[in-house]
Scaffold this motif. Sequence first.
Motif, PDB file in Angstrom:
ATOM      1  N   SER A  93     -11.217  -7.019 -30.697  1.00 48.13           N
ATOM      2  CA  SER A  93     -11.708  -5.641 -29.961  1.00 48.13           C
ATOM      3  C   SER A  93     -10.460  -5.409 -28.987  1.00 48.13           C
ATOM      4  O   SER A  93      -9.599  -6.139 -28.829  1.00 48.13           O
ATOM      5  CB  SER A  93     -12.689  -6.152 -29.087  1.00 48.13           C
ATOM      6  OG  SER A  93     -12.690  -7.280 -28.390  1.00 48.13           O
ATOM      7  N   ASN A 114     -12.157   1.562 -24.640  1.00 46.00           N
ATOM      8  CA  ASN A 114     -12.612   0.375 -25.304  1.00 46.00           C
ATOM      9  C   ASN A 114     -12.897   0.339 -26.751  1.00 46.00           C
ATOM     10  O   ASN A 114     -13.108   1.366 -27.263  1.00 46.00           O
ATOM     11  CB  ASN A 114     -13.555  -0.567 -24.763  1.00 46.00           C
ATOM     12  CG  ASN A 114     -15.045  -0.293 -24.901  1.00 46.00           C
ATOM     13  OD1 ASN A 114     -15.794  -0.834 -25.508  1.00 46.00           O
ATOM     14  ND2 ASN A 114     -15.387   0.887 -24.271  1.00 46.00           N
ATOM     15  N   SER A 115     -12.663  -0.586 -27.534  1.00 45.10           N
ATOM     16  CA  SER A 115     -12.215  -0.259 -29.084  1.00 45.10           C
ATOM     17  C   SER A 115     -12.904  -1.570 -29.932  1.00 45.10           C
ATOM     18  O   SER A 115     -12.731  -2.710 -29.394  1.00 45.10           O
ATOM     19  CB  SER A 115     -10.852   0.014 -29.662  1.00 45.10           C
ATOM     20  OG  SER A 115      -9.887  -1.031 -28.883  1.00 45.10           O
ATOM     21  N   TYR A 116     -13.069  -1.574 -31.237  1.00 41.14           N
ATOM     22  CA  TYR A 116     -13.431  -2.565 -31.921  1.00 41.14           C
ATOM     23  C   TYR A 116     -13.040  -2.187 -33.340  1.00 41.14           C
ATOM     24  O   TYR A 116     -13.508  -1.166 -33.820  1.00 41.14           O
ATOM     25  CB  TYR A 116     -14.999  -2.805 -31.777  1.00 41.14           C
ATOM     26  CG  TYR A 116     -15.543  -4.141 -32.627  1.00 41.14           C
ATOM     27  CD1 TYR A 116     -15.836  -5.113 -31.966  1.00 41.14           C
ATOM     28  CD2 TYR A 116     -15.847  -3.910 -33.985  1.00 41.14           C
ATOM     29  CE1 TYR A 116     -16.266  -6.260 -32.646  1.00 41.14           C
ATOM     30  CE2 TYR A 116     -16.471  -5.049 -34.802  1.00 41.14           C
ATOM     31  CZ  TYR A 116     -16.566  -6.379 -33.918  1.00 41.14           C
ATOM     32  OH  TYR A 116     -17.097  -7.322 -34.673  1.00 41.14           O
ATOM     33  N   GLU A 139     -13.222  -4.413 -37.140  1.00 40.53           N
ATOM     34  CA  GLU A 139     -13.465  -5.617 -38.027  1.00 40.53           C
ATOM     35  C   GLU A 139     -13.483  -5.096 -39.381  1.00 40.53           C
ATOM     36  O   GLU A 139     -13.985  -4.079 -39.813  1.00 40.53           O
ATOM     37  CB  GLU A 139     -14.879  -5.985 -37.732  1.00 40.53           C
ATOM     38  CG  GLU A 139     -15.292  -7.335 -38.409  1.00 40.53           C
ATOM     39  CD  GLU A 139     -16.682  -7.932 -37.815  1.00 40.53           C
ATOM     40  OE1 GLU A 139     -16.773  -9.171 -38.253  1.00 40.53           O
ATOM     41  OE2 GLU A 139     -17.289  -7.484 -37.045  1.00 40.53           O
ATOM     42  N   GLN A 169     -15.381  -0.269 -20.634  1.00 35.87           N
ATOM     43  CA  GLN A 169     -16.159  -1.320 -21.308  1.00 35.87           C
ATOM     44  C   GLN A 169     -17.291  -1.670 -20.416  1.00 35.87           C
ATOM     45  O   GLN A 169     -18.449  -1.806 -21.110  1.00 35.87           O
ATOM     46  CB  GLN A 169     -15.291  -2.503 -21.611  1.00 35.87           C
ATOM     47  CG  GLN A 169     -16.018  -3.648 -22.357  1.00 35.87           C
ATOM     48  CD  GLN A 169     -15.205  -4.733 -22.547  1.00 35.87           C
ATOM     49  OE1 GLN A 169     -14.589  -5.464 -21.642  1.00 35.87           O
ATOM     50  NE2 GLN A 169     -14.768  -5.089 -23.693  1.00 35.87           N
ATOM     51  N   ASN A 190     -20.005  -0.635 -24.444  1.00 33.45           N
ATOM     52  CA  ASN A 190     -19.347  -1.718 -24.822  1.00 33.45           C
ATOM     53  C   ASN A 190     -19.375  -1.555 -26.573  1.00 33.45           C
ATOM     54  O   ASN A 190     -20.216  -1.512 -27.237  1.00 33.45           O
ATOM     55  CB  ASN A 190     -19.899  -3.020 -24.742  1.00 33.45           C
ATOM     56  CG  ASN A 190     -19.159  -4.346 -24.960  1.00 33.45           C
ATOM     57  OD1 ASN A 190     -18.506  -4.411 -26.060  1.00 33.45           O
ATOM     58  ND2 ASN A 190     -19.028  -5.250 -24.079  1.00 33.45           N
ATOM     59  N   THR A 191     -17.834  -1.344 -27.336  1.00 32.43           N
ATOM     60  CA  THR A 191     -17.998  -1.185 -28.544  1.00 32.43           C
ATOM     61  C   THR A 191     -18.277  -2.277 -29.314  1.00 32.43           C
ATOM     62  O   THR A 191     -18.622  -2.228 -30.325  1.00 32.43           O
ATOM     63  CB  THR A 191     -16.439  -0.708 -28.778  1.00 32.43           C
ATOM     64  OG1 THR A 191     -15.541  -1.557 -28.284  1.00 32.43           O
ATOM     65  CG2 THR A 191     -16.122   0.700 -28.320  1.00 32.43           C
ATOM     66  N   THR A 192     -18.119  -3.273 -28.903  1.00 30.26           N
ATOM     67  CA  THR A 192     -18.735  -4.724 -29.503  1.00 30.26           C
ATOM     68  C   THR A 192     -20.147  -4.638 -29.727  1.00 30.26           C
ATOM     69  O   THR A 192     -20.629  -5.082 -30.845  1.00 30.26           O
ATOM     70  CB  THR A 192     -18.156  -5.911 -28.795  1.00 30.26           C
ATOM     71  OG1 THR A 192     -16.628  -5.979 -28.691  1.00 30.26           O
ATOM     72  CG2 THR A 192     -18.346  -7.327 -29.629  1.00 30.26           C
TER      73      THR A 192
END
Length: 359
Positions: free
Chosen positions: A308, A315-317, A319, A336, A340-342
Amino acid sequence: MIRKSGRSIKPLLCFSFLTLSALLFNSCGKNYSAFCREADSYLEDSNFQGTVLVARGKKVIYSKGFGPEDEKAKVSSDNSPDTVYEIGSITKQMTAAAIMQQVEKGKISLDDTLEKFFPEYTYGSKITVRMLLEMRSGLLDHINGPEEFFGNKLARQISQKELAGKTVSRDEVLNALYKAPLLTTPDSTYFYSNTNYYLLALILEQVTGMSYEDYMADYVFKPAGMKSSNTSFQNTTARGYIKNKCYSIPKSLALGCGDVNSTAEDLLKWNLAFTKGKIVSKKTFRLMTDSDSYGFGVYCTENSILHSGATHGFNSYNEYFLKEKVSFIILSNKPQSLLNTTTVAGKLKKFYFPDSKKV
């Protein structure tokens, strides 16, 4: 990770990655209608702002932008799959790959110590390149813990420069490093520190004779086909705000650890190139991801590699599931603390893998 409205929702149409010049104007990848409905409902109901891209291999399953690129502008384009965002610490896997290219050429050894590159550094003989890559160096974090790293006075001065959009000298970082104590004994424990990757970028410059920016453009972005990515300060099409102000971590602080700007489309290209041996060899890729926790620039799970990123207004993610070859890419021009990108990724993965214990 690196840290330091009126709403227009206009989902963009999905496209095929196979030929980026030939867009397929369907709203969702074939056989993924249930996932797309759930994703649409969740993202719209939660007022998501940014871009989401989910793909299996080259096949894009879901690719949409939500909200404005610049929420403070009187007129703004909507976010889209080709909107450029600050991606923060996702940068680290690219820096790690650049270092490993030089390892493959025999110009760097993972056992090289910092004294080879920074002979003035007191603890140089105790810290290796491998420790930097694995976050096991014991170094303090110049971004997340500036008071401890720089001292209170210099940390305040740097913060004022940051707010004013002024540059910070690299010498200020290195001089502070030479004076700063270690947080822990090198190689004794994992501790996430941006300073590790800052130093890796400087090592890359010493070994190649190129600027970090030029090297990334020529040997990372170009072979991956990442035509919209860059390492220039605030060179984004999206604007991220915190407390109604748009400002970014100074380029000289984010070097190598959080200075890449990119798009969802480019990060998909990165995932495919990185995992298929187009950036480093497949043998090197396995070495980089042979970990139960933090590998070389990526967190490693049993099923995936991920990272992340968070800057002030973004903010970024990202996977990538190795067996299934599935990418989850979430980019937002919201801080964030507000989005929240997570968390968004966690929801989307549950929609995609409803009966799986993977997530």
